[in-house]
Design a protein around this motif. Structure first.
Motif, short mmCIF file in Angstrom:
data_model
loop_
_atom_site.label_atom_id
_atom_site.label_comp_id
_atom_site.label_asym_id
_atom_site.label_seq_id
_atom_site.Cartn_x
_atom_site.Cartn_y
_atom_site.Cartn_z
N TYR A 1 7.46 29.63 51.66
CA TYR A 1 6.21 29.12 52.21
C TYR A 1 5.61 30.22 53.09
CZ TYR A 1 2.73 25.97 54.23
OH TYR A 1 1.55 25.38 54.61
N ARG B 1 -7.89 20.77 47.18
CA ARG B 1 -7.47 22.00 46.51
C ARG B 1 -5.99 22.32 46.74
NH1 ARG B 1 -7.32 25.76 50.64
NH2 ARG B 1 -8.67 25.33 52.41
N GLY C 1 -5.30 30.87 56.54
CA GLY C 1 -6.52 30.23 56.07
C GLY C 1 -6.97 29.04 56.86
N THR C 2 -6.42 28.85 58.05
CA THR C 2 -6.82 27.71 58.88
C THR C 2 -7.31 28.19 60.25
OG1 THR C 2 -4.55 27.32 59.66
CG2 THR C 2 -5.24 26.16 57.67
N PHE C 3 -7.69 27.26 61.08
CA PHE C 3 -8.35 27.54 62.35
C PHE C 3 -7.36 28.05 63.40
CE2 PHE C 3 -12.21 27.35 64.53
CZ PHE C 3 -12.22 26.55 65.67
N TRP D 1 -8.79 21.41 56.40
CA TRP D 1 -9.47 22.44 55.62
C TRP D 1 -9.58 22.04 54.15
CZ3 TRP D 1 -11.58 27.41 56.68
CH2 TRP D 1 -11.65 27.72 58.04
N ASN E 1 -3.90 21.07 60.42
CA ASN E 1 -5.19 21.65 60.06
C ASN E 1 -5.30 21.99 58.59
OD1 ASN E 1 -7.17 24.49 60.97
ND2 ASN E 1 -7.75 22.35 61.17
N VAL E 2 -4.18 22.22 57.96
CA VAL E 2 -4.19 22.51 56.51
C VAL E 2 -4.90 21.37 55.77
CG1 VAL E 2 -2.73 22.78 54.47
CG2 VAL E 2 -2.09 23.88 56.64
N TRP F 1 3.41 31.28 61.45
CA TRP F 1 3.40 31.15 62.91
C TRP F 1 4.65 31.65 63.63
CZ3 TRP F 1 6.84 27.77 65.25
CH2 TRP F 1 7.44 26.81 64.42
N LEU G 1 4.09 19.27 50.97
CA LEU G 1 5.48 19.45 51.40
C LEU G 1 5.95 18.16 52.06
CD1 LEU G 1 4.80 23.02 52.60
CD2 LEU G 1 6.74 22.49 51.15
N TYR H 1 5.14 23.02 58.77
CA TYR H 1 4.43 23.55 57.61
C TYR H 1 2.92 23.35 57.71
CZ TYR H 1 9.16 23.11 55.72
OH TYR H 1 10.51 23.19 55.53
N TYR H 2 2.46 22.38 58.49
CA TYR H 2 1.05 22.03 58.50
C TYR H 2 0.34 22.32 59.83
CZ TYR H 2 1.67 19.89 53.97
OH TYR H 2 1.92 19.69 52.63
N GLY H 3 1.11 22.56 60.88
CA GLY H 3 0.51 22.89 62.17
C GLY H 3 0.33 21.70 63.08
N TRP H 4 -0.12 22.00 64.31
CA TRP H 4 -0.44 21.00 65.32
C TRP H 4 -1.85 21.27 65.86
CZ3 TRP H 4 4.50 22.84 64.70
CH2 TRP H 4 5.53 21.91 64.72
N TYR I 1 -1.58 28.52 62.79
CA TYR I 1 -0.21 28.25 62.35
C TYR I 1 0.00 28.68 60.91
CZ TYR I 1 0.56 25.15 66.38
OH TYR I 1 0.73 24.63 67.64
N VAL I 2 -1.03 28.43 60.11
CA VAL I 2 -0.91 28.62 58.66
C VAL I 2 -2.10 29.46 58.19
CG1 VAL I 2 -0.81 27.42 56.42
CG2 VAL I 2 0.24 26.38 58.44
#
Lengths: 353, 296
Positions: free
Chosen positions: B87, A185, B145-147, A240, A236-237, B92, A190, A230-233, B142-143
């Motif tokens: 963005y 989805r 809609g996520t965990f 999901w 996780n984006v 975060w 990025l 942009y996506y985390g550590w 961090y973003v």
């Protein structure tokens, strides 16, 4: 004004009878619905994107039998490139980016990551063929301390000795690129601006089982291109949005030109971090990543058609069938060695070839 | 007041801070923002860390003022401070902005708006998770809609507590979540513990940050094993981010041994020329020097 009154008023104004109006409206709804359904299909979006017009990389893979990292890996890689139909002319003057797998290095577990000597061998091979520049770049998914990642993996020493630049992709500025396939989805990915400056992107992966994806090979390795800022550590984006789906979408967008998979000592069991070393004794190269992953899966004793991310892209990003892949070097049967799976891990069930 | 260096008989800490300040000067934009790396654009996380360090060391007050203003200019109407203006889901840096604005009356409205945002927006819970954590506990992600993960949660717990929201239920749940993600043998990593029956490995940077966030919030025995892990790591770490958070984590619980500044200096000497040294890490090294100096 009621709905039907409005319809009658609209119809009379356009010389339509009520029956004619209803029939034309129904036809429009059916066609529109069909269009929406078709438009959501990844293969249709693939066609509309024009990506199909890019020549499909030949689905040839090369398998080398190598039992030790002290072998002349640069020579093996050069031989592999030649077998794949590549020559120095394809590399001369090009800017090459080697993307290893450094997800969570641990000095006591070197089988987690692409071995530093494979990186050295690849860099040496491309530079000896006249590459304008070779750099190594990765965005580790779990660790924040990139310096410790490089130290623990042993790559820091190789980079320093060979003077190969390294870029932490987790910190790189990026721009949105439209998701061409749309299995997930995510409307965009990025991607680091740096990729615009690269002529030859090489996924230098590790041959491992994976407790979410079944296996992590050349295609899943691309997760590390996406910046953690942009996506985390972890990133996780992507989880999901669906792991198989985002692997497929990302590969359709990025399309690395080459893959090298380090299976000299891979990982079996509970990969990608906590599994045990598996000396598969192979290095696998290819220019079509689905074909490379399918070949690696067979070497590991896994059914490529049971790897969800591979079945999503089969047929239009690359073939999975053994008969459709031009297999060079060692025959799969000669080097295949079953990687241990864990029955309690859902992604491992029914994966055996 | 710590000077810019150049003073006669400058202490090792002063020398380190002076050298870090020189690098920060080169990464400072004319508009007050700080670059995340030696080149490229200014970023909210980098700017927040610079302001945090400069305020803690009572350094360059004009840079603090301009950096604080730069952050405020990048705050969205709902109070979040995202990693990039285009963005917004990447929220975060918001707790870092709260931390940067702490104690600054000029930015009280901005700080309050950021706190309100954090209290309303947290990580997404999940029903099923194969690990031995409670996935229903909400911390921060961090973003959008996520965990929930350790780093954003520890930063949010710390920032909100310092801003006066420590008794809020969301903050208390964040603390519970952090404890839930602590590894059985001590330490934290990014936020998982045991997956498919296998205990994962801790990481010093996440452990130090979690301990920083939990200081004063939970009894010592709840984190004793993690502190022991960090003490062991302190003697072997050589990289700036991991070493800095290890020092800060131990300092927060008053378990920092003496002579840490020498370790920090040696680390700085080794990595100062590296292009990998991002501004956040640079500032954390400075903060570690401030907290790790036995003279303080």
């Amino acid at each position: 004004m009621s709905f039907w009154t409005a319809v009658q008023s609209f119809s009379r104004s356009r010389g339509l009878t009520r029956r004619g109006f209803l029939l034309s409206t129904l036809a429009g709804m059916v066609l529109g619905g069909l269009g929406t359904l078709i438009g959501r299909q990844p293969w249709w979006r693939w066609l509309l994107s024009g990506q199909y017009a890019r020549p499909a990389p030949p689905a040839a893979t090369f398998v080398a039998r190598i039992t030790s990292y002290s072998a002349d890996l640069a020579a093996v890689i050069r031989r592999g490139l030649l077998e794949l139909g590549l020559t120095p002319a394809d590399v001369r003057g090009k800017r090459v980016l080697l993307k290893p797998n450094l997800v969570e290095p641990c000095r006591q577990a070197p089988h987690i990551n692409t071995h530093p000597l494979v990186i050295r061998g690849a860099a040496e091979a491309f530079l000896s063929w006249g590459a304008a520049a070779v750099l190594v770049a990765e965005g580790p998914g779990h660790r924040r301390d990139i310096c410790q990642v490089l130290e623990e993996s042993g790559l820091e020493e190789v980079l320093r000795e060979d003077r190969i630049p390294f870029i932490d992709l987790n910190q790189q500025p990026a721009r949105p690129r439209k998701n061409l396939l749309g299995f997930s989805r995510l409307s965009t990915f990025l991607l680091p601006d740096l990729l615009q400056e690269v002529d030859l992107l090489v996924s230098v992966a590790k041959m491992k089982t994976h407790h979410w994806a079944g296996a992590t090979l050349a295609m899943k390795n691309l997760y590390g291109l996406l910046p953690g800022i942009y996506y985390g550590w972890p990133k996780n984006v992507l989880h999901w949005a669906g792991i198989p789906e985002t692997i497929a979408d990302l590969n359709a967008l990025v399309r690395p030109q080459l893959a090298i998979v380090d299976g000299i000592v891979g990982m079996e069991g509970d990969g990608p971090i906590m599994g045990t070393p598996k000396a598969a004794g192979v290095l696998v190269l290819g220019t079509n990543l689905p074909a490379v992953d399918a070949t690696c899966a067979r070497i590991m004793g896994l059914n490529p058609y049971r790897l969800a991310y591979l079945t999503l892209v089969a047929g239009f990003l690359g073939p999975l069938g053994e008969a459709e892949i031009d297999q060079r070097g060692e025959a799969i049967a000669a080097v295949a060695t079953p990687f241990a799976l864990v029955e309690t891990i859902p992604a491992h069930r029914q994966l055996r070839l | 007041m710590v000077g810019y260096g150049g003073q006669p008989e400058a202490t090792p800490r002063d020398q380190l801070l002076a050298e870090i300040l020189a690098v920060l000067a080169a990464r400072r934009n004319h508009d007050g923002g700080f670059l995340a790396l030696a080149a490229g654009g200014a970023r909210p996380d980098a700017t927040a860390w610079a302001v945090i360090l400069l305020r803690a060391g009572e350094l360059a007050s004009d840079w603090v003022a301009q950096g604080s203003r730069w952050l405020q200019a990048r705050q969205a109407p709902d109070g979040r401070v995202s990693i990039a203006p285009d963005y917004l889901p990447g929220w975060w840096p918001t707790p870092l902005a709260v931390w940067a604005w702490l104690g600054n009356r000029d930015y009280a409205p901005a700080r309050e708006a950021a706190c309100r945002f954090l209290l309303r927006h947290r990580g997404q819970p999940v029903r099923d998770h194969p690990g031995q954590i409670d996935p229903r506990l909400r911390g921060w992600s961090y973003v959008a809609g996520t965990f929930s993960w350790v780093e954003p949660t520890a930063l949010a717990v710390y920032a909100l507590s310092q801003a006066g929201y420590g008794t809020e239920l969301t903050v208390r749940e964040g603390i519970t979540m952090l404890l839930d993600r602590q590894l059985p043998g001590g330490g934290w990593n990014y936020g998982n513990t045991i997956i498919f029956g296998q205990r994962l490995r801790p990481a010093p940077e996440h452990t130090g940050l979690a301990l920083w966030g939990l200081a004063g919030q939970v009894p010592h025995q709840e984190v004793a094993a993690s502190l022991a892990y960090l003490e062991e790591q302190l003697s072997i770490l050589t990289t700036p981010l991991a070493l800095s958070w290890t020092v800060l984590g131990l300092a927060a619980w008053r378990q920092l041994p003496a002579k840490v500044i020498d370790r920090l200096l040696a680390c700085w000497q080794r990595w100062r020329q590296s292009s990998l040294l991002d501004t956040a890490t640079l500032c954390l090294l400075g903060l570690a020097a401030l907290h790790g100096d036995p003279a303080r």
